[in-house]
Write an enzyme that holds these catalytic residues in place. Structure first.
Site, PDB file in Angstrom:
ATOM      1  N   LYS A   3       0.853  -1.200   0.000  1.00  0.00           N
ATOM      2  CA  LYS A   3       0.000   0.000   0.000  1.00  0.00           C
ATOM      3  C   LYS A   3       0.881   1.239   0.000  1.00  0.00           C
ATOM      4  O   LYS A   3       1.908   1.278   0.696  1.00  0.00           O
ATOM      5  CB  LYS A   3      -0.869   0.011   1.269  1.00  0.00           C
ATOM      6  CG  LYS A   3      -2.075   0.897   1.145  1.00  0.00           C
ATOM      7  CD  LYS A   3      -3.186   0.186   0.391  1.00  0.00           C
ATOM      8  CE  LYS A   3      -4.356   1.089   0.099  1.00  0.00           C
ATOM      9  NZ  LYS A   3      -5.446   0.359  -0.562  1.00  0.00           N
TER      10      LYS A   3
ATOM     11  N   GLY B 170     -22.142   5.393   3.915  1.00  0.00           N
ATOM     12  CA  GLY B 170     -21.301   5.887   2.816  1.00  0.00           C
ATOM     13  C   GLY B 170     -21.908   5.558   1.472  1.00  0.00           C
ATOM     14  O   GLY B 170     -22.115   4.396   1.135  1.00  0.00           O
TER      15      GLY B 170
ATOM     16  N   GLY C 193     -20.668   6.837  -1.633  1.00  0.00           N
ATOM     17  CA  GLY C 193     -19.747   7.415  -2.618  1.00  0.00           C
ATOM     18  C   GLY C 193     -19.671   6.523  -3.850  1.00  0.00           C
ATOM     19  O   GLY C 193     -20.649   5.888  -4.243  1.00  0.00           O
TER      20      GLY C 193
ATOM     21  N   VAL D 228     -18.442   3.569  -4.456  1.00  0.00           N
ATOM     22  CA  VAL D 228     -18.862   2.181  -4.265  1.00  0.00           C
ATOM     23  C   VAL D 228     -20.283   2.124  -3.690  1.00  0.00           C
ATOM     24  O   VAL D 228     -21.170   1.448  -4.219  1.00  0.00           O
ATOM     25  CB  VAL D 228     -17.874   1.431  -3.329  1.00  0.00           C
ATOM     26  CG1 VAL D 228     -18.375   0.021  -3.029  1.00  0.00           C
ATOM     27  CG2 VAL D 228     -16.489   1.378  -3.949  1.00  0.00           C
TER      28      VAL D 228
ATOM     29  N   TYR E 280     -22.832   4.115  -3.576  1.00  0.00           N
ATOM     30  CA  TYR E 280     -23.981   4.520  -4.401  1.00  0.00           C
ATOM     31  C   TYR E 280     -24.413   3.362  -5.323  1.00  0.00           C
ATOM     32  O   TYR E 280     -25.598   3.083  -5.467  1.00  0.00           O
ATOM     33  CB  TYR E 280     -23.621   5.760  -5.233  1.00  0.00           C
ATOM     34  CG  TYR E 280     -24.821   6.403  -5.884  1.00  0.00           C
ATOM     35  CD1 TYR E 280     -25.602   7.319  -5.182  1.00  0.00           C
ATOM     36  CD2 TYR E 280     -25.197   6.083  -7.183  1.00  0.00           C
ATOM     37  CE1 TYR E 280     -26.721   7.900  -5.765  1.00  0.00           C
ATOM     38  CE2 TYR E 280     -26.309   6.655  -7.775  1.00  0.00           C
ATOM     39  CZ  TYR E 280     -27.062   7.570  -7.060  1.00  0.00           C
ATOM     40  OH  TYR E 280     -28.173   8.142  -7.640  1.00  0.00           O
TER      41      TYR E 280
HETATM   42  P1  NAD Z   1     -15.614   7.565  -1.955  1.00  0.00           P
HETATM   43  O1  NAD Z   1     -14.696   8.587  -1.384  1.00  0.00           O
HETATM   44  O2  NAD Z   1     -16.106   7.708  -3.343  1.00  0.00           O
HETATM   45  O3  NAD Z   1     -16.910   7.407  -1.031  1.00  0.00           O
HETATM   46  C1  NAD Z   1     -16.865   7.399   0.357  1.00  0.00           C
HETATM   47  C2  NAD Z   1     -18.181   7.961   0.844  1.00  0.00           C
HETATM   48  O4  NAD Z   1     -18.187   7.863   2.259  1.00  0.00           O
HETATM   49  C3  NAD Z   1     -18.368   9.437   0.494  1.00  0.00           C
HETATM   50  O5  NAD Z   1     -19.673   9.667   0.038  1.00  0.00           O
HETATM   51  C4  NAD Z   1     -18.100  10.153   1.818  1.00  0.00           C
HETATM   52  O6  NAD Z   1     -18.846  11.349   1.958  1.00  0.00           O
HETATM   53  C5  NAD Z   1     -18.555   9.114   2.809  1.00  0.00           C
HETATM   54  N1  NAD Z   1     -17.906   9.245   4.109  1.00  0.00           N
HETATM   55  C6  NAD Z   1     -16.623   9.592   4.386  1.00  0.00           C
HETATM   56  N2  NAD Z   1     -16.419   9.591   5.714  1.00  0.00           N
HETATM   57  C7  NAD Z   1     -17.583   9.221   6.269  1.00  0.00           C
HETATM   58  C8  NAD Z   1     -18.008   9.016   7.609  1.00  0.00           C
HETATM   59  N3  NAD Z   1     -17.173   9.243   8.628  1.00  0.00           N
HETATM   60  N4  NAD Z   1     -19.273   8.626   7.822  1.00  0.00           N
HETATM   61  C9  NAD Z   1     -20.125   8.420   6.784  1.00  0.00           C
HETATM   62  N5  NAD Z   1     -19.778   8.595   5.495  1.00  0.00           N
HETATM   63  C10 NAD Z   1     -18.528   9.003   5.249  1.00  0.00           C
HETATM   64  O7  NAD Z   1     -14.842   6.178  -1.742  1.00  0.00           O
HETATM   65  P2  NAD Z   1     -15.161   4.798  -2.462  1.00  0.00           P
HETATM   66  O8  NAD Z   1     -14.273   4.641  -3.640  1.00  0.00           O
HETATM   67  O9  NAD Z   1     -16.625   4.650  -2.618  1.00  0.00           O
HETATM   68  O10 NAD Z   1     -14.632   3.777  -1.373  1.00  0.00           O
HETATM   69  C11 NAD Z   1     -15.387   3.524  -0.209  1.00  0.00           C
HETATM   70  C12 NAD Z   1     -14.670   2.495   0.653  1.00  0.00           C
HETATM   71  O11 NAD Z   1     -14.465   1.299  -0.094  1.00  0.00           O
HETATM   72  C13 NAD Z   1     -13.282   2.923   1.128  1.00  0.00           C
HETATM   73  O12 NAD Z   1     -13.070   2.379   2.411  1.00  0.00           O
HETATM   74  C14 NAD Z   1     -12.354   2.260   0.136  1.00  0.00           C
HETATM   75  O13 NAD Z   1     -11.069   2.043   0.671  1.00  0.00           O
HETATM   76  C15 NAD Z   1     -13.084   0.959  -0.108  1.00  0.00           C
HETATM   77  N6  NAD Z   1     -12.771   0.329  -1.395  1.00  0.00           N
HETATM   78  C16 NAD Z   1     -13.015   0.991  -2.551  1.00  0.00           C
HETATM   79  C17 NAD Z   1     -12.729   0.389  -3.754  1.00  0.00           C
HETATM   80  C18 NAD Z   1     -13.024   1.073  -5.059  1.00  0.00           C
HETATM   81  O14 NAD Z   1     -12.980   0.416  -6.106  1.00  0.00           O
HETATM   82  N7  NAD Z   1     -13.343   2.357  -5.051  1.00  0.00           N
HETATM   83  C19 NAD Z   1     -12.174  -0.909  -3.785  1.00  0.00           C
HETATM   84  C20 NAD Z   1     -11.953  -1.576  -2.585  1.00  0.00           C
HETATM   85  C21 NAD Z   1     -12.253  -0.939  -1.390  1.00  0.00           C
END
Ligand code: NAD
Length: 420
Positions: A122, A227, A229, A231, A233
């Site tokens: 990482k 959350g 975001g 993922v 949504y």
């Molecule tokens: P993102 O930043 O697009 O979405 C995160 C969402 O969580 C946002 O809407 C944000 O406002 C909300 N958020 C942040 N802090 C918060 C809190 N304290 N309480 C409530 N909501 C909160 O991120 P993402 O790409 O959707 O990833 C989400 C999670 O999934 C992360 O932990 C990431 O490491 C994990 N993940 C993502 C992927 C990927 O392909 N994007 C792959 C594996 C793991």
């Protein structure tokens, strides 16, 4: 220097001692620092609970943009250590390295569960303020991070993560070959989030079938979504399509507005208070925001039957909180088991991109999850414990062509002057 030292003080120490890059590597059970002035910190890191005989922690500085670059390498037994780079700020070195150490171990488990021939690593780009860079400075920073990754001689392969996007990966790609998640026009696979969400939903479907039977198991059910975001949504869209009602907590007003505009009250509702959210009675909790949200406090309040979501490192203290969920009779599918499509989508993009391969992997999350839940039930164990055992076994299997190559790569790069 110790866990309480601020990254700013660390950067100052490096600058005052003319140290532009360095390492902490595991040798004969000890953690060896590249520079004498850093050995006390190495001895300290070795005692941190999140340090688990990681093969190495590498760092570099970007003085022009006031950044600290790091790459934590947990294991290279199954191949180069692969995992995303996040751009973030941290109050202490302990917070910064804890994130890197935990996430690199998590990536090793995830890559092994995904049957990828990659180890686990990482990256972190630390900057005190991550919001005040101009577009040119941001580009320069990612290009410099690419140079840092190139200096690591292939021991770490980077990807998109928190606060980074495919365009940033394209900037990294201008200075290193060791990156993935680059935009499609450069031969990459771009943003993996939609596939991550599909994989997470495959896990949810498996857990729901396991609990409620095969016939429309999510119809009429209520899901808590933490959350919404990239993922979250897409997970929400699939839950609603399957007939569930989704109750959402998110801290971003724009995200909430998007939900209000696109869904009726029967499909999705917003809960404003986080404490009330975690104690709402529902069938499912899907964490898709941040890590460590499954802890003494939240688990005590939870009134759900299943927890399945995409956020990394959901359990604050892994085994302890997995057991607490098990004791409450809550089905838990570990994050590294169901959110693996993100890394699967980009990990092998140098071999070209075949969508059917990815669709098959989405299906595999479903069948693997059902197998895991059956196994866990028959052993009366938490699925987390069983998944960890599977990952541990696979982590012992060296890459079929290259073997355990990381230590050779590190020896070569140090021989070539890295960290001098
Ligand atoms: P993102 O930043 O697009 O979405 C995160 C969402 O969580 C946002 O809407 C944000 O406002 C909300 N958020 C942040 N802090 C918060 C809190 N304290 N309480 C409530 N909501 C909160 O991120 P993402 O790409 O959707 O990833 C989400 C999670 O999934 C992360 O932990 C990431 O490491 C994990 N993940 C993502 C992927 C990927 O392909 N994007 C792959 C594996 C793991």
């Amino acid at each position: 220097m110790n866990a309480q030292t601020s990254p700013e003080d660390f950067l100052q120490h490096l600058s005052q001692n003319n140290i532009g890059e360095g390492y902490f590597i595991t040798q004969n059970g000890q953690l060896k620092a590249s520079h004498t002035s850093l050995q006390a910190l190495a001895n300290n890191i070795r005692k941190w609970p999140d340090f688990q005989q990681h093969e190495g922690v590498f760092f570099g500085t970007d003085q022009r943009n006031n950044c600290l670059f790091t790459a934590c390498v947990y294991s290279t037994v199954r191949g180069q250590s692969a995992g995303g780079v996040r751009f973030n700020s941290y109050p202490t070195l302990g917070d910064l390295f804890r994130d890197g150490l935990r996430l690199s171990k998590g990536m090793a488990d995830k890559n092994a569960i995904a049957r990828l021939w990659w180890g686990g690593g990482k990256g972190i780009i630390y900057r005190k303020n991550i919001h005040d860079l101009s577009a040119e400075e941001r580009k320069d920073m990612y290009q410099n991070y690419g140079k840092f990754v190139s200096r690591l001689n292939g021991v770490y392969v980077t990807a998109e993560d928190m606060n980074t996007k495919p365009e940033d990966m394209a900037d990294i790609f201008t200075t290193t070959r060791h990156t993935t998640c680059i935009p499609v026009e450069f031969g990459g696979s771009s943003n993996p989030s939609i596939y991550t969400a599909k994989g997470v939903f495959s896990g949810i479907k498996a857990a729901a079938e396991f609990k409620y039977g095969k016939d429309q198991p999510l119809k009429g059910k209520t899901a808590l979504l933490h959350g919404a975001g990239n993922v979250g949504y897409h997970v929400m869209e699939q839950l609603i399509e399957a007939g569930a009602k989704v109750l959402v907590f998110d801290i971003n007003e724009k995200t909430l507005q998007r939900i209000r505009e696109n869904f009726s009250n029967d499909q999705a509702e917003i809960i404003q208070d986080e404490k009330a959210f975690f104690s709402t009675k529902a069938h499912l909790l899907s964490p898709n925001a941040i890590g460590a949200i499954l802890n003494d406090d939240s688990i005590n309040n939870l009134q759900v039957e299943m927890v399945v979501g995409g956020a990394n490192n959901q359990l604050l203290i892994a085994e302890k909180h997995a057991r607490q969920l098990q004791d409450k009779g809550i089905i838990y599918l570990p994050d590294f088991f169901v959110n693996r499509l993100g890394i699967i989508n980009c990990a092998n993009e140098q071999y070209g991109y075949v969508k059917a391969d990815i669709d098959r992997e989405v299906e595999l999350v479903y069948t693997d999850s059902l197998d895991l839940l059956e196994k866990a039930k028959s052993k009366n164990q938490s699925p987390f414990i069983i998944a960890n055992q599977i990952a541990e076994e696979r982590l012992q299997q060296p890459h079929p062509i290259w073997g355990h190559r990381g230590p050779k790569l590190v020896k070569e790069m140090i021989g070539n002057g890295f960290g001098k």
